[in-house]
Design a protein around this motif. Structure first.
Motif, PDB file in Angstrom:
ATOM      1  N   LYS A  72      89.106  29.448  52.759  1.00 10.81           N
ATOM      2  CA  LYS A  72      87.872  29.787  53.478  1.00 10.81           C
ATOM      3  C   LYS A  72      87.406  31.229  53.247  1.00 10.81           C
ATOM      4  CE  LYS A  72      85.594  29.288  57.921  1.00 10.81           C
ATOM      5  NZ  LYS A  72      85.712  28.807  59.297  1.00 10.81           N
ATOM      6  N   SER A 105      94.496  24.114  49.381  1.00  8.91           N
ATOM      7  CA  SER A 105      94.945  24.234  50.772  1.00  8.91           C
ATOM      8  C   SER A 105      96.345  23.656  50.948  1.00  8.91           C
ATOM      9  CB  SER A 105      93.965  23.538  51.707  1.00  8.91           C
ATOM     10  OG  SER A 105      92.719  24.202  51.703  1.00  8.91           O
ATOM     11  N   LEU A 151      89.623  21.953  46.571  1.00 10.42           N
ATOM     12  CA  LEU A 151      89.895  22.775  47.753  1.00 10.42           C
ATOM     13  C   LEU A 151      91.050  22.196  48.565  1.00 10.42           C
ATOM     14  CD1 LEU A 151      86.250  23.609  48.837  1.00 10.42           C
ATOM     15  CD2 LEU A 151      87.953  25.202  47.911  1.00 10.42           C
ATOM     16  N   ALA A 152      91.110  20.886  48.681  1.00 15.68           N
ATOM     17  CA  ALA A 152      92.195  20.241  49.406  1.00 15.68           C
ATOM     18  C   ALA A 152      93.539  20.501  48.723  1.00 15.68           C
ATOM     19  CB  ALA A 152      91.936  18.738  49.529  1.00 15.68           C
ATOM     20  N   LEU A 171      85.823  31.532  49.796  1.00 15.03           N
ATOM     21  CA  LEU A 171      84.518  30.865  49.742  1.00 15.03           C
ATOM     22  C   LEU A 171      83.456  31.707  50.442  1.00 15.03           C
ATOM     23  CD1 LEU A 171      85.701  27.234  50.530  1.00 15.03           C
ATOM     24  CD2 LEU A 171      84.774  28.043  48.340  1.00 15.03           C
ATOM     25  N   HIS A 198      87.364  15.524  39.369  1.00 14.85           N
ATOM     26  CA  HIS A 198      87.716  16.015  40.696  1.00 14.85           C
ATOM     27  C   HIS A 198      86.526  16.744  41.313  1.00 14.85           C
ATOM     28  CE1 HIS A 198      91.619  15.668  38.608  1.00 14.85           C
ATOM     29  NE2 HIS A 198      91.976  15.176  39.781  1.00 14.85           N
ATOM     30  N   THR A 199      86.267  16.449  42.562  1.00 17.46           N
ATOM     31  CA  THR A 199      85.188  17.129  43.268  1.00 17.46           C
ATOM     32  C   THR A 199      85.677  18.482  43.767  1.00 17.46           C
ATOM     33  OG1 THR A 199      85.792  16.240  45.429  1.00 17.46           O
ATOM     34  CG2 THR A 199      84.281  14.898  44.065  1.00 17.46           C
ATOM     35  N   ALA A 200      84.740  19.320  44.154  1.00 15.99           N
ATOM     36  CA  ALA A 200      85.098  20.608  44.732  1.00 15.99           C
ATOM     37  C   ALA A 200      85.968  20.400  45.976  1.00 15.99           C
ATOM     38  CB  ALA A 200      83.840  21.397  45.075  1.00 15.99           C
ATOM     39  N   GLU A 201      85.624  19.401  46.761  1.00 18.73           N
ATOM     40  CA  GLU A 201      86.395  19.116  47.973  1.00 18.73           C
ATOM     41  C   GLU A 201      87.841  18.749  47.644  1.00 18.73           C
ATOM     42  OE1 GLU A 201      83.337  17.805  47.298  1.00 18.73           O
ATOM     43  OE2 GLU A 201      82.220  19.055  48.704  1.00 18.73           O
ATOM     44  N   GLN A 202      88.036  17.975  46.592  1.00 16.94           N
ATOM     45  CA  GLN A 202      89.393  17.600  46.192  1.00 16.94           C
ATOM     46  C   GLN A 202      90.178  18.824  45.718  1.00 16.94           C
ATOM     47  OE1 GLN A 202      88.066  14.624  43.360  1.00 16.94           O
ATOM     48  NE2 GLN A 202      89.085  13.004  44.539  1.00 16.94           N
TER      49      GLN A 202
END
Length: 78
Positions: free
Chosen positions: A20, A13, A9-10, A23, A3-7
């Protein structure tokens, strides 16, 4: 690796976590396995330990009473 950081974070969220501010204050950070364990291309336990100590010192200096590390180690299997 899965899993990426973006995943991540999603997912946070989607669960209602407002990420936010965390971070921005560096209360939540993501490092790759290379940044964490192998900055010179090979696993270096001393550098990894130094990184953990540095982050612990930073958190304590900001007044936090605890620090949590979460790691993903599937990279070590390859």
């Amino acid at each position: 690796h899965d899993h990426t950081a973006e995943q991540i974070l999603a997912c946070l969220s989607a669960d209602g976590v407002e990420v936010k501010p965390y971070l921005q204050r560096r209360q939540l950070t993501f490092l790759s396995s290379v940044e964490s364990y192998a900055p010179a291309g090979v696993f270096d336990p001393e550098k990894t330990t130094a990184l953990l100590r540095s982050e612990t010192k930073r958190a304590a200096g900001q007044g936090y009473k605890a620090l949590r590390f979460t790691v993903e180690m599937s990279w070590a299997l390859t």
